[in-house]
Design an enzyme around this catalytic site. Structure first.
Site, PDB file in Angstrom:
ATOM      1  N   ARG A 180       0.830  -1.212   0.000  1.00 22.84           N
ATOM      2  CA  ARG A 180       0.000   0.000   0.000  1.00 22.84           C
ATOM      3  C   ARG A 180       0.863   1.261   0.000  1.00 22.84           C
ATOM      4  O   ARG A 180       0.563   2.241  -0.689  1.00 22.84           O
ATOM      5  CB  ARG A 180      -0.926  -0.024   1.222  1.00 22.84           C
ATOM      6  CG  ARG A 180      -1.859   1.172   1.305  1.00 22.84           C
ATOM      7  CD  ARG A 180      -2.884   0.999   2.404  1.00 22.84           C
ATOM      8  NE  ARG A 180      -3.569   2.254   2.677  1.00 22.84           N
ATOM      9  CZ  ARG A 180      -3.557   2.877   3.842  1.00 22.84           C
ATOM     10  NH1 ARG A 180      -2.896   2.341   4.870  1.00 22.84           N
ATOM     11  NH2 ARG A 180      -4.192   4.021   4.003  1.00 22.84           N
ATOM     12  N   HIS A 235       0.598   4.016  -2.907  1.00 25.76           N
ATOM     13  CA  HIS A 235       0.169   5.392  -2.651  1.00 25.76           C
ATOM     14  C   HIS A 235       1.282   6.406  -2.902  1.00 25.76           C
ATOM     15  O   HIS A 235       1.012   7.565  -3.204  1.00 25.76           O
ATOM     16  CB  HIS A 235      -0.356   5.510  -1.224  1.00 25.76           C
ATOM     17  CG  HIS A 235      -1.719   4.917  -1.048  1.00 25.76           C
ATOM     18  ND1 HIS A 235      -2.648   5.410  -0.151  1.00 25.76           N
ATOM     19  CD2 HIS A 235      -2.317   3.871  -1.673  1.00 25.76           C
ATOM     20  CE1 HIS A 235      -3.752   4.687  -0.224  1.00 25.76           C
ATOM     21  NE2 HIS A 235      -3.573   3.736  -1.143  1.00 25.76           N
ATOM     22  N   TRP A 268     -10.754  -8.897   2.782  1.00 25.06           N
ATOM     23  CA  TRP A 268     -11.467  -9.249   1.566  1.00 25.06           C
ATOM     24  C   TRP A 268     -11.706 -10.754   1.445  1.00 25.06           C
ATOM     25  O   TRP A 268     -12.618 -11.171   0.728  1.00 25.06           O
ATOM     26  CB  TRP A 268     -10.699  -8.768   0.344  1.00 25.06           C
ATOM     27  CG  TRP A 268     -10.815  -7.310   0.061  1.00 25.06           C
ATOM     28  CD1 TRP A 268     -11.730  -6.690  -0.759  1.00 25.06           C
ATOM     29  CD2 TRP A 268     -10.000  -6.252   0.578  1.00 25.06           C
ATOM     30  NE1 TRP A 268     -11.525  -5.334  -0.786  1.00 25.06           N
ATOM     31  CE2 TRP A 268     -10.463  -5.037   0.036  1.00 25.06           C
ATOM     32  CE3 TRP A 268      -8.906  -6.218   1.449  1.00 25.06           C
ATOM     33  CZ2 TRP A 268      -9.881  -3.798   0.320  1.00 25.06           C
ATOM     34  CZ3 TRP A 268      -8.327  -4.990   1.745  1.00 25.06           C
ATOM     35  CH2 TRP A 268      -8.815  -3.803   1.189  1.00 25.06           C
TER      36      TRP A 268
END
Length: 356
Positions: free
Chosen positions: A113, A117, A257
């Site tokens: 991540r 980002h 998820w």
């Protein structure tokens, strides 16, 4: 082991979002999400080596000393990468992945991540943003809603910046994402050094350049088209949502998820298609949970990949064939990490071997 068998094994252990059993990747991981904010060539290494335990001592020493980021050391130049042994950096990042006391047991997904980002702010029209400069470490960009919780990943990697002072933060953050993908069982991702670092926050990108999880397909396309991606690349990148979970204290959303949040698999696609997703009843932002157990979640932007016909055809392809997903994800992720970077002509391209 086939992806269908891996998925069956993972789900048979029990549908729970907390420390669920994983498919056979070497590490376990935590919170990676491309859409978890509702605000808003060719040098190929061949040497295999073990993990350098010294980096863990460096981490502990750094914590005891109380130093944080950016302690006034000279900012590496664009050519400083020539002094860095990236094989050793890879091994030392891998040594930082596992931590039983951190969320699902690993920093791997939050490293993905961070890399995403740091890179996903690129605007091809203006040529601004991207991983070159590593402006994600400065305010106000570090405080943007989409970047909540990434200070944890930067702090985890900071001892390596001390150990390898000639590596740029841009190279360190993006390489950490590559290490995490590979060591969690994903494909080999080509990577090259040569990013430089901004010294001040003046060139931080404006808020709003990263995806908003509350939006649908049109918004997703607007964000990714701005960077230069097509629908196939977008659909491949979203598969990294197989890793990790969302946290209500960071993004506002909550849950993993799938049942194997610490292995890089095609499970995001199989879960998206095979489960029935219903709105979650809670006081937080709108999100979805699987109807049967309510143990797993999808974001509104995730659901768009099931309902949009152009996205769905790739979802179906990747759900049926994990190798096809890996083959498309790897170049898309490399492209993401390189957006806007003017690499030296002689910068080597690495394909790191995973550790054993």
């Amino acid at each position: 082991m086939s992806s269908s068998i891996m998925r069956t094994v993972a789900r048979s252990v029990g549908r729970t979002p907390l420390r669920v059993a994983t498919a056979p990747a070497a590490s376990r991981a935590l919170s990676v999400r491309f859409f978890c904010s509702h605000k808003q060539h060719k040098r190929i290494p061949t040497t295999k080596a073990g993990i350098n335990p010294g980096v863990l001592g460096a981490l502990a020493a750094g914590a005891l000393a109380g130093w944080y980021f950016y302690s006034g050391e000279p900012t590496p130049s664009r050519d400083s990468w020539r002094k860095v042994n990236f094989h050793n950096v890879y091994k030392d990042i891998a040594a930082l992945l596992e931590d039983e006391d951190y969320d699902d047991g690993s920093y791997g997904p939050v490293f993905v991540r961070l890399a995403w980002h740091a890179s996903g702010t690129y605007d091809r029209k203006t040529g601004t943003g991207g991983s070159d400069g590593a402006t994600i470490r400065f305010k106000p960009e570090s405080g943007h809603g989409a970047n909540a919780g990434l200070d944890v990943a930067r702090a985890r990697l900071e001892p390596l910046k001390k150990k390898y002072p000639h590596i740029s933060y841009g190279d360190l953050y993006t390489l950490a994402g590559v290490v995490a993908v590979q060591e969690l069982g994903g494909p080999t991702v080509r990577w090259r050094p040569g990013r430089s670092d901004e010294k001040v926050s003046a060139n931080c990108t404006p808020d709003g350049r990263l995806p908003d999880a509350a939006q649908g397909a049109n918004h997703v396309r607007d964000i990714f088209y701005r960077m230069g991606f097509n629908d196939q690349e977008i659909a491949a990148l979203i598969g990294a949502h197989a890793l990790g979970r969302c946290h209500s204290t960071r993004s506002g959303y909550e849950g993993p998820w799938n049942a194997s949040p610490t292995s890089f698999t095609n499970f995001f696609y199989t879960e998206l298609l095979e489960d029935k997703w219903v709105p979650k009843k809670w006081d937080g932002p709108a999100q979805y949970v699987d109807k049967d157990t309510k143990s797993f979640m999808m974001l509104p932007a995730d659901i768009a990949f099931k309902t949009d016909p152009q996205f769905r055809k790739y979802v179906e392809k990747y759900a049926a064939d994990q190798d096809a997903f890996f083959a498309d994800f790897a170049p898309a992720f490399t492209k993401l990490l390189e957006l806007g970077v003017k690499f030296p002509e002689d910068a080597p391209v690495y394909e790191f071997k995973t550790l054993e």
